[in-house]
Write a protein that holds these residues in place. Sequence first.
Motif, PDB file in Angstrom:
ATOM      1  N   GLN A 129      35.031  47.123   8.382  1.00  0.00           N
ATOM      2  CA  GLN A 129      34.840  46.054   9.373  1.00  0.00           C
ATOM      3  C   GLN A 129      33.350  45.732   9.554  1.00  0.00           C
ATOM      4  OE1 GLN A 129      36.893  47.594  12.803  1.00  0.00           O
ATOM      5  NE2 GLN A 129      38.900  46.856  12.100  1.00  0.00           N
ATOM      6  N   GLU A 173      32.300  43.742   6.582  1.00  0.00           N
ATOM      7  CA  GLU A 173      32.808  42.378   6.703  1.00  0.00           C
ATOM      8  C   GLU A 173      31.954  41.569   7.678  1.00  0.00           C
ATOM      9  OE1 GLU A 173      37.159  40.252   7.162  1.00  0.00           O
ATOM     10  OE2 GLU A 173      36.834  42.174   8.147  1.00  0.00           O
ATOM     11  N   GLN A 174      31.590  42.188   8.783  1.00  0.00           N
ATOM     12  CA  GLN A 174      30.738  41.513   9.761  1.00  0.00           C
ATOM     13  C   GLN A 174      29.381  41.185   9.136  1.00  0.00           C
ATOM     14  OE1 GLN A 174      31.765  40.432  12.692  1.00  0.00           O
ATOM     15  NE2 GLN A 174      29.793  39.490  13.019  1.00  0.00           N
ATOM     16  N   LYS A 185      39.677  46.753   1.199  1.00  0.00           N
ATOM     17  CA  LYS A 185      40.909  46.671   1.994  1.00  0.00           C
ATOM     18  C   LYS A 185      42.129  46.949   1.121  1.00  0.00           C
ATOM     19  CE  LYS A 185      39.531  43.595   5.745  1.00  0.00           C
ATOM     20  NZ  LYS A 185      39.717  42.283   6.382  1.00  0.00           N
ATOM     21  N   ARG A 245      38.024  52.369   7.926  1.00  0.00           N
ATOM     22  CA  ARG A 245      38.320  51.037   8.486  1.00  0.00           C
ATOM     23  C   ARG A 245      37.119  50.478   9.242  1.00  0.00           C
ATOM     24  NH1 ARG A 245      43.409  53.152  10.143  1.00  0.00           N
ATOM     25  NH2 ARG A 245      44.983  52.461   8.686  1.00  0.00           N
ATOM     26  N   HIS A 246      36.521  51.346  10.046  1.00  0.00           N
ATOM     27  CA  HIS A 246      35.370  50.925  10.846  1.00  0.00           C
ATOM     28  C   HIS A 246      34.221  50.449   9.941  1.00  0.00           C
ATOM     29  CE1 HIS A 246      32.675  50.752  14.257  1.00  0.00           C
ATOM     30  NE2 HIS A 246      31.806  51.545  13.606  1.00  0.00           N
TER      31      HIS A 246
END
Length: 194
Positions: A59, A62-63, A85, A55-56
């Motif tokens: 993220q 995505e950033q 995802k 997940r990290h």
Amino acid sequence: MAVPQDVHVRICNQEIVKFDLEVKALIQDIGDCSGPLSALTELNTKVKEKFQQLRHRIQELEQSAKEQDKESEKQVLLQEVENHKKQMLRKTAKESLAQTSSAITESLMGISRMMSQQVQQSEEAMQTLVNSSRTILDANEEFKSMSGTIQLGRKLITKYNRRELTDKLLIFLALALFLATVLYIVKKRLFPFL
């Protein structure tokens, strides 16, 4: 020194793929696990940790995608993030199944222990019944032998009562004969002419 954006994206993608493979391997291990509950729980914990790392990284990717200058690269990366995802959602379902499997296994082990205890109690009850039956049979045999002894005693008492009556009659007759003899002798001696 800052890492260039495209290198950072590549590293994130590689780590996502690595974590993805590790999660798949752990889920496979959970499916194959036939060991104790503690081993299943440990595998479950590892899956959760890998999911957190995955997940990290998603993220972070995505950033990085949002920070891209070119709109086309940004869209490609955002599409990759969406794909990751979706895959993670499918794996979350597998993790949920693994947890459910773990709970069911624990439940079955509890039921197995309870059944074992019930079987043990049934065996003890059965042994108690066998011992009670044996005691009752022994008491029944003793009662039968005592019943025979009581019947024999009753017959003997009846026989002795009859014998007593016979003896009294014989004694009475003997006494009457004796008295008759004594009277005869006395009469002959005292009154010889009669």
